[in-house]
Write an enzyme that holds these catalytic residues in place. Structure first.
Site, PDB file in Angstrom:
ATOM      1  N   LYS A 216      12.666  23.562  -2.882  1.00 28.02           N
ATOM      2  CA  LYS A 216      14.001  24.158  -2.820  1.00 28.02           C
ATOM      3  C   LYS A 216      15.074  23.213  -3.359  1.00 28.02           C
ATOM      4  CE  LYS A 216      13.084  27.513   0.848  1.00 28.02           C
ATOM      5  NZ  LYS A 216      11.694  27.133   1.251  1.00 28.02           N
TER       6      LYS A 216
HETATM    7  C1  LIG Z   1      10.646  28.178   1.179  1.00 29.97           C
HETATM    8  C2  LIG Z   1       9.259  27.648   1.151  1.00 29.97           C
HETATM    9  C3  LIG Z   1       8.158  28.452   0.734  1.00 29.97           C
HETATM   10  C4  LIG Z   1       8.325  29.911   0.382  1.00 29.97           C
HETATM   11  O1  LIG Z   1       8.996  30.090  -0.838  1.00 29.97           O
HETATM   12  P1  LIG Z   1       9.579  31.529  -1.223  1.00 29.97           P
HETATM   13  O2  LIG Z   1      10.336  31.320  -2.477  1.00 29.97           O
HETATM   14  O3  LIG Z   1      10.460  31.944  -0.074  1.00 29.97           O
HETATM   15  O4  LIG Z   1       8.419  32.436  -1.384  1.00 29.97           O
HETATM   16  C5  LIG Z   1       6.903  27.868   0.655  1.00 29.97           C
HETATM   17  N1  LIG Z   1       6.713  26.587   1.004  1.00 29.97           N
HETATM   18  C6  LIG Z   1       7.724  25.794   1.423  1.00 29.97           C
HETATM   19  C7  LIG Z   1       7.425  24.392   1.807  1.00 29.97           C
HETATM   20  C8  LIG Z   1       9.036  26.287   1.500  1.00 29.97           C
HETATM   21  O5  LIG Z   1      10.021  25.494   1.929  1.00 29.97           O
END
Ligand SMILES: *Cc1c(COP(=O)(O)O)cnc(C)c1O
Length: 434
Positions: free
Chosen positions: A107
């Protein structure tokens, strides 16, 4: 370029508006009106380009009409201050490591990019008016957004989190930063934090006094830049002769990450097929099996960033394929794993290869191990560093996980937070007093 809403009940809008608003007024998700296609020659020579060069070209395809090339290149290179390397785990299975950013999770890419896009538009408008980002978090989103926006002029971030309900490692990642980041410790649960944020956006008096925006993961400025690393991973695999018949497996929660991959595919990136790996939250998996989408309450798992019962980006996937279940299932398959299987996978992989998976990446690795056909190369997205889930991972693999220096540095910082009740009137008074 114009952006339309997946609900199509509201007029198209500009990129700037789509970013500041986040969600369309008809509650749909914004989509770019066109998705530019790269010529075959681009992919023939892509392995000669660096990550930055590739990301700049992809960014130009999305945002080139709205932002001058030099500014856009700066935003991209500033965002990607860390690498997203492709690492071999075992023959034909590769990990795309997305945990080398400031908060050790994927993210970071979207949050950093969005912060710089917002800053660009603030400067462009020359108003000098501060933009306030409100974000409610149960842990991970708050840290990515806070760190993504840290030190970005003209923007102040308020992270609302439930007191005593986030892990100490998570908490220190947004309470020790200071500068333009304020952590607000709400005496309540995550839903209270979310309610306070939503109420603030709907409060006319507040919105007149200050510019409020959200940095939700559905924001086009957060999800589109995630396509950069799919192109780069392809290039790095092509360089070692492993890019033919590429299967990309994405551990998914809200499905933003995989949707960015589907955009890359639509732009011509030669990915053979995708796998959406889920934990016990099997809503998308069930949709693939029977063609009916039935949201449910989310179930708590050890891969908790994927505990989503109504994935918001489902609307974008449906829009991308005109609602055709057949088109979707011909490109994407799904898997769903219990906590027990996720733990077993972390242990097996560690014993057999020496590679430490986090619980989310473990879902991706397992799906490839089970589902790869002869001749295919598998790439799974390792979405977070295993140290972020230290206890879970250590008990699964029976070995210690060392905390990387950047994470340890957060833990040495001094916590600063503003205590807040869960009453909106208190939160409102606080914002009005700033
Ligand atoms: C947010 C997150 C996900 C999921 O990603 P999406 O884009 O919501 O499908 C998977 N793994 C981790 C570690 C995350 O922080």
């Amino acid at each position: 370029m114009k952006y339309y809403s997946t609900n199509r009940q509201t007029p198209e809008t500009s990129l700037e508006n789509a970013i500041v608003k986040g969600l369309a007024s008809d509650r749909g998700l914004f989509m770019p009106e066109k998705i530019n296609h790269f010529p075959k020659e681009f992919f023939d020579t892509i392995d000669r380009l660096s990550f930055h060069e590739i990301a700049c070209k992809v960014a130009e395809a999305f945002f080139g009409e709205d932002i001058p090339k030099q500014d856009l290149d700066n935003i991209v290179c500033d965002t990607l201050s860390f690498d997203c390397p492709v690492v071999e785990v075992k023959p034909d299975i590769y990990s795309l490591e997305l945990f080398h950013g400031p908060t050790l999770a994927f993210k970071d890419v979207g949050a950093r990019f969005m912060a710089r896009m917002l800053q660009y538009f603030i400067r462009q408008n020359g108003a000098g008016k501060e933009v306030n980002v409100l974000v409610a978090t149960s842990g991970d989103t708050g840290s990515a957004v806070a760190n993504g926006f840290l030190g970005v002029n003209g923007i102040h971030v308020y992270v609302l989190y439930p007191k005593g309900k986030v892990s100490p490692i998570q908490e220190c990642q947004f309470t020790t930063l200071g500068r333009n980041i304020t952590a607000i410790e709400v005496d309540g649960v995550f839903d209270d934090c979310q309610r306070l944020v939503k109420s603030a956006f709907m409060d006319n008096g507040l919105c007149e006094k200050m510019t409020l925006t959200s940095a939700n993961s559905i924001n086009v400025a957060r999800f589109l830049p995630q396509s950069f690393y799919y192109f780069n991973a392809y290039a790095r695999l092509k360089a070692i002769g492993k890019a033919d018949k590429l299967v990309v497996c994405v551990p998914s929660g809200n499905f933003g990450n995989i949707t960015a991959g589907l955009f890359a595919h639509r732009m011509g990136l030669p990915i053979k097929r995708f796998i959406a790996a889920n934990n016990a939250n099997d809503i998308f998996y069930n949709y693939l099996q029977c063609g009916v989408y039935t949201p449910k309450a989310s179930i708590q798992t050890i891969a908790n960033a994927m505990d989503v019962g109504d994935p918001s980006n489902f609307a974008r996937i449906i829009d991308l394929y005109g609602g055709s279940h057949e088109k979707i299932t011909s490109l994407i398959s799904g898997t769903t794993y219990s906590d027990k299987l996720i733990s077993e996978t972390m242990r097996e992989c560690f014993e057999q290869t020496g590679y430490t998976l986090d619980p989310h990446g473990a879902c991706g690795y397992r799906a490839l191990k089970e589902g790869l056909q002869p001749g295919e190369t598998g790439l799974f997205l390792e979405t977070a560093h295993p140290a972020k889930f230290k206890d879970t991972v250590e008990s699964a693999i029976g070995s210690e996980v060392t905390i990387p220096a950047p994470l340890a540095a957060f833990m040495d910082g001094t916590k600063q937070s503003v205590p807040m009740s869960s009453d909106f009137s208190d939160f409102r008074a606080y914002l009005m007093s700033i």
